[in-house]
Design a protein around this motif. Structure first.
Motif, PDB file in Angstrom:
ATOM      1  N   GLY A   1      10.392  48.821  27.203  1.00 22.28           N
ATOM      2  CA  GLY A   1      10.681  47.893  28.009  1.00 22.28           C
ATOM      3  C   GLY A   1      11.990  47.008  27.215  1.00 22.28           C
ATOM      4  O   GLY A   1      12.599  46.181  27.767  1.00 22.28           O
ATOM      5  N   GLY A   2      12.106  47.521  25.990  1.00 17.80           N
ATOM      6  CA  GLY A   2      13.018  46.707  25.167  1.00 17.80           C
ATOM      7  C   GLY A   2      14.359  47.484  24.920  1.00 17.80           C
ATOM      8  O   GLY A   2      15.186  48.052  25.981  1.00 17.80           O
ATOM      9  N   PRO A   3      14.727  48.141  23.703  1.00 14.16           N
ATOM     10  CA  PRO A   3      15.885  48.691  23.591  1.00 14.16           C
ATOM     11  C   PRO A   3      16.039  49.975  24.425  1.00 14.16           C
ATOM     12  O   PRO A   3      17.285  50.447  24.630  1.00 14.16           O
ATOM     13  N   HIS A   4      15.056  50.778  24.822  1.00 10.08           N
ATOM     14  CA  HIS A   4      15.059  51.780  25.693  1.00 10.08           C
ATOM     15  C   HIS A   4      15.608  51.398  27.065  1.00 10.08           C
ATOM     16  O   HIS A   4      16.813  51.914  27.641  1.00 10.08           O
ATOM     17  N   ALA A   5      15.045  50.247  27.679  1.00 13.10           N
ATOM     18  CA  ALA A   5      15.557  49.949  28.805  1.00 13.10           C
ATOM     19  C   ALA A   5      16.904  49.391  28.874  1.00 13.10           C
ATOM     20  O   ALA A   5      17.708  49.672  29.803  1.00 13.10           O
ATOM     21  N   TYR A   6      17.327  48.617  27.748  1.00 14.95           N
ATOM     22  CA  TYR A   6      18.518  47.988  27.658  1.00 14.95           C
ATOM     23  C   TYR A   6      19.687  49.017  27.492  1.00 14.95           C
ATOM     24  O   TYR A   6      20.746  49.016  28.200  1.00 14.95           O
ATOM     25  N   GLY A   7      19.303  50.055  26.663  1.00 12.54           N
ATOM     26  CA  GLY A   7      20.279  51.217  26.627  1.00 12.54           C
ATOM     27  C   GLY A   7      20.716  51.936  28.115  1.00 12.54           C
ATOM     28  O   GLY A   7      21.889  51.995  28.360  1.00 12.54           O
ATOM     29  N   HIS A   8      19.607  52.227  28.679  1.00 20.15           N
ATOM     30  CA  HIS A   8      19.834  52.749  30.021  1.00 20.15           C
ATOM     31  C   HIS A   8      20.631  51.948  30.911  1.00 20.15           C
ATOM     32  O   HIS A   8      21.730  52.294  31.541  1.00 20.15           O
ATOM     33  N   ASP A   9      20.178  50.716  31.192  1.00 15.22           N
ATOM     34  CA  ASP A   9      20.914  49.733  32.146  1.00 15.22           C
ATOM     35  C   ASP A   9      22.361  49.510  31.653  1.00 15.22           C
ATOM     36  O   ASP A   9      23.155  49.024  32.392  1.00 15.22           O
TER      37      ASP A   9
ATOM     38  N   ARG B 249      37.770  67.427  40.699  1.00 12.75           N
ATOM     39  CA  ARG B 249      37.244  67.034  42.212  1.00 12.75           C
ATOM     40  C   ARG B 249      35.966  66.161  41.968  1.00 12.75           C
ATOM     41  O   ARG B 249      34.980  66.715  41.275  1.00 12.75           O
ATOM     42  N   VAL B 250      35.907  65.050  42.595  1.00 14.50           N
ATOM     43  CA  VAL B 250      34.835  64.144  42.246  1.00 14.50           C
ATOM     44  C   VAL B 250      34.014  63.942  43.523  1.00 14.50           C
ATOM     45  O   VAL B 250      34.283  63.797  44.730  1.00 14.50           O
ATOM     46  N   ALA B 251      32.570  64.056  43.482  1.00 10.50           N
ATOM     47  CA  ALA B 251      31.699  63.648  44.594  1.00 10.50           C
ATOM     48  C   ALA B 251      31.719  62.365  44.942  1.00 10.50           C
ATOM     49  O   ALA B 251      32.318  61.638  44.196  1.00 10.50           O
ATOM     50  N   PRO B 252      31.023  62.058  46.063  1.00 11.12           N
ATOM     51  CA  PRO B 252      31.190  60.587  46.377  1.00 11.12           C
ATOM     52  C   PRO B 252      30.733  59.707  45.227  1.00 11.12           C
ATOM     53  O   PRO B 252      29.666  60.118  44.657  1.00 11.12           O
ATOM     54  N   ASN B 253      31.253  58.536  45.148  1.00 12.06           N
ATOM     55  CA  ASN B 253      30.816  57.484  44.251  1.00 12.06           C
ATOM     56  C   ASN B 253      29.788  56.471  44.909  1.00 12.06           C
ATOM     57  O   ASN B 253      29.959  55.913  45.942  1.00 12.06           O
ATOM     58  N   LEU B 254      28.738  56.363  44.420  1.00  7.70           N
ATOM     59  CA  LEU B 254      27.826  55.514  45.104  1.00  7.70           C
ATOM     60  C   LEU B 254      27.700  54.186  44.449  1.00  7.70           C
ATOM     61  O   LEU B 254      28.029  53.924  43.489  1.00  7.70           O
ATOM     62  N   PRO B 255      27.253  53.119  45.526  1.00 12.09           N
ATOM     63  CA  PRO B 255      27.487  51.809  44.962  1.00 12.09           C
ATOM     64  C   PRO B 255      26.463  51.428  43.853  1.00 12.09           C
ATOM     65  O   PRO B 255      25.315  52.427  43.757  1.00 12.09           O
ATOM     66  N   ALA B 256      26.553  50.362  43.137  1.00 15.71           N
ATOM     67  CA  ALA B 256      25.400  50.301  42.096  1.00 15.71           C
ATOM     68  C   ALA B 256      24.093  49.929  42.749  1.00 15.71           C
ATOM     69  O   ALA B 256      22.977  50.403  42.161  1.00 15.71           O
ATOM     70  N   SER B 257      24.128  49.340  43.850  1.00 12.88           N
ATOM     71  CA  SER B 257      22.757  49.105  44.572  1.00 12.88           C
ATOM     72  C   SER B 257      21.860  50.473  44.780  1.00 12.88           C
ATOM     73  O   SER B 257      20.636  50.427  45.103  1.00 12.88           O
ATOM     74  N   ALA B 258      22.532  51.530  44.760  1.00  6.48           N
ATOM     75  CA  ALA B 258      22.040  52.902  44.884  1.00  6.48           C
ATOM     76  C   ALA B 258      21.009  53.269  43.824  1.00  6.48           C
ATOM     77  O   ALA B 258      20.070  54.080  44.007  1.00  6.48           O
ATOM     78  N   PHE B 259      21.078  52.798  42.749  1.00  7.51           N
ATOM     79  CA  PHE B 259      20.417  53.158  41.330  1.00  7.51           C
ATOM     80  C   PHE B 259      19.484  52.280  41.148  1.00  7.51           C
ATOM     81  O   PHE B 259      19.694  51.131  40.663  1.00  7.51           O
ATOM     82  N   PRO B 260      18.153  52.735  41.260  1.00  6.36           N
ATOM     83  CA  PRO B 260      16.890  51.913  40.882  1.00  6.36           C
ATOM     84  C   PRO B 260      16.980  51.727  39.380  1.00  6.36           C
ATOM     85  O   PRO B 260      16.762  52.730  38.582  1.00  6.36           O
ATOM     86  N   THR B 261      17.175  50.510  38.929  1.00  2.00           N
ATOM     87  CA  THR B 261      17.178  50.383  37.255  1.00  2.00           C
ATOM     88  C   THR B 261      16.011  50.103  36.618  1.00  2.00           C
ATOM     89  O   THR B 261      14.916  49.897  37.158  1.00  2.00           O
ATOM     90  N   PHE B 262      16.149  50.058  35.365  1.00  2.00           N
ATOM     91  CA  PHE B 262      15.066  49.778  34.555  1.00  2.00           C
ATOM     92  C   PHE B 262      14.422  48.594  34.398  1.00  2.00           C
ATOM     93  O   PHE B 262      15.401  47.612  34.417  1.00  2.00           O
ATOM     94  N   SER B 263      13.233  48.225  34.230  1.00  6.42           N
ATOM     95  CA  SER B 263      12.657  46.749  33.955  1.00  6.42           C
ATOM     96  C   SER B 263      12.837  46.559  32.440  1.00  6.42           C
ATOM     97  O   SER B 263      12.315  47.253  31.444  1.00  6.42           O
ATOM     98  N   HIS B 264      13.253  45.304  32.206  1.00  2.77           N
ATOM     99  CA  HIS B 264      13.030  44.868  30.642  1.00  2.77           C
ATOM    100  C   HIS B 264      12.668  43.552  30.387  1.00  2.77           C
ATOM    101  O   HIS B 264      12.848  42.778  31.443  1.00  2.77           O
ATOM    102  N   LEU B 265      12.223  43.265  29.119  1.00  7.02           N
ATOM    103  CA  LEU B 265      11.802  41.920  28.740  1.00  7.02           C
ATOM    104  C   LEU B 265      12.868  41.566  27.683  1.00  7.02           C
ATOM    105  O   LEU B 265      13.386  42.407  26.741  1.00  7.02           O
ATOM    106  N   THR B 266      12.961  40.211  27.353  1.00  5.76           N
ATOM    107  CA  THR B 266      14.059  39.799  26.090  1.00  5.76           C
ATOM    108  C   THR B 266      13.063  40.103  24.868  1.00  5.76           C
ATOM    109  O   THR B 266      11.954  40.367  24.990  1.00  5.76           O
ATOM    110  N   GLN B 267      13.789  40.158  23.735  1.00  4.35           N
ATOM    111  CA  GLN B 267      13.086  40.288  22.283  1.00  4.35           C
ATOM    112  C   GLN B 267      12.168  38.958  22.182  1.00  4.35           C
ATOM    113  O   GLN B 267      10.990  39.269  21.885  1.00  4.35           O
ATOM    114  N   ALA B 268      12.683  37.857  22.616  1.00  2.00           N
ATOM    115  CA  ALA B 268      11.948  36.684  22.339  1.00  2.00           C
ATOM    116  C   ALA B 268      10.523  36.763  23.090  1.00  2.00           C
ATOM    117  O   ALA B 268       9.576  36.609  22.809  1.00  2.00           O
TER     118      ALA B 268
END
Length: 357
Positions: free
Chosen positions: A256-264, A21-40
């Motif tokens: 803001g690098g590997p941590h954020a990219y892994g989550h997102d 049994r599955v609870a409601p599926n929320l849209p992607a916009s419901a999840f506040p994502t992590f901020s990140h910068l590129t390696q460069a």
């Protein structure tokens, strides 16, 4: 004809009964994502973090019988690929055990001992993200969860850790996700760009009551992998962060690098900055982040006895700064947990571990 329709209806009902049994599926916009910068960007110093010698507080730990005993017999966290099958199954079973335990009552609307941890993480935002307290707080949060697995659910094997550099850009093919005994599949987003409820693996049909964000709306455990983001969890990026010479600068890059990219990159519940511990893969990801932190410390012993940077409130971190996990474990000064091999007694347990490599 009526018999055939009746038979098809029974078959359909039986099939539905077998699915979680599955609870409601929320849209992607419901999840506040992590901020990140590129390696460069980090290589160019665009995170604008500089060493803070005025808040750099040395603290010398004397050699002690406790640290000597720890060095002689440390708890070694084993990388997933070398982790025995019996230990893998025991780890998964212990997490499910935590989910079956009643909540403490201190973290409403948590519905289980497991969700107490997710709710604490949500409550402590943003004090534990976006500032140098992030790494040391999450080190203790992970260890506290490990001790809860031991005390509450009898899990005494070494904790696993995940070397994400070996799966960068290819997370979904890790047997953590492809083997139905483990964490459940790692699908891409659906045709509308939204996440997919997890209906395979040990956590199939899991309902999350904490999050998204600061809300607490029951929703399914969902994921939506983006391998272009997980590709940033590579050894080169880790080395960029670990080449930084002071704690605050290294922490900024790691967070803001590997941590954020892994989550997102895993997406949906895992990309929820506040309530990401609702996805059990959170603990594997943070074992990777703590491992990278420990490798940075191994370069110079002083890195286990000093810290710098300001917390969310602008207060300089020192080795006497208290790390608080809301009663899920004892409050401790940073000096107790900066060195994972200190051997210091925290409550009923010894703080003593290292990584298999």
């Amino acid at each position: 004809m009526q018999s055939l329709v009746y038979l098809l209806a029974l078959t359909s009902a039986a099939t539905a009964a077998l699915l979680p049994r599955v609870a409601p599926n929320l849209p992607a916009s419901a999840f506040p994502t992590f901020s990140h910068l590129t390696q460069a960007d980090f290589e160019a110093g665009k995170d604008n973090v500089t060493a803070s010698p005025t808040t750099f507080t040395p603290f010398a730990l004397d050699a002690s019988p406790a640290s000597a005993a720890c060095s002689a017999n440390p708890n070694v966290r084993i990388e997933w690929r070398s982790y025995p099958t019996s230990s893998r199954l025991g780890f998964i079973a212990a997490i499910k055990c935590m989910m079956a335990q009643p909540p403490s009552g201190n973290f409403p609307p948590s519905t289980s001992r497991y969700e107490d941890f997710a709710r604490l993480h949500q409550m402590y935002m943003p004090n534990i993200h976006g500032n140098p307290k992030f790494l040391i707080w999450h080190r203790y949060f992970l260890w506290t969860f490990e001790m809860a697995l031991r005390d509450t659910c009898g899990f005494w094997d070494p904790l696993p850790w995940w070397d994400e550099t070996l799966d960068a850009g290819n997370f979904h093919n890790s047997d953590m996700f492809t083997n139905t005994a483990y964490f459940g599949h790692l699908p891409g987003p659906d045709a509308n760009g939204n996440p997919v409820c997890i209906i395979s693996g040990a956590f199939a049909g899991l309902t999350c009551h904490i999050g998204p964000g600061s809300s607490n709306t029951p929703h399914c455990l969902s994921r939506a992998v983006d391998e272009s983001l997980t590709a940033q969890c590579n050894s080169g990026f880790v080395q960029t962060c670990n080449s930084r010479g002071d704690y605050a600068s290294m922490e900024s890059c790691s967070e803001g690098g590997p941590h954020a990219y892994g989550h997102d990159g895993i997406g949906a519940v895992m990309s929820d900055v506040s309530a990401s511990p609702s996805d059990p893969i959170f603990w594997m990801h943070h074992s990777f982040i703590d491992h990278n932190f420990r490798i940075w410390q191994n370069v110079d012993p002083a890195r286990t006895t000093t810290i710098n940077g300001d917390d969310h409130f602008g207060v300089p971190l020192t080795m006497n700064t208290i790390v608080n996990v809301g009663g899920l474990g004892p409050n401790v000064p940073i000096s107790d947990i900066m060195n994972t091999m200190s051997g210091i007694q925290i409550g009923a347990h010894t703080f003593c571990y290292k990584y298999s490599y």
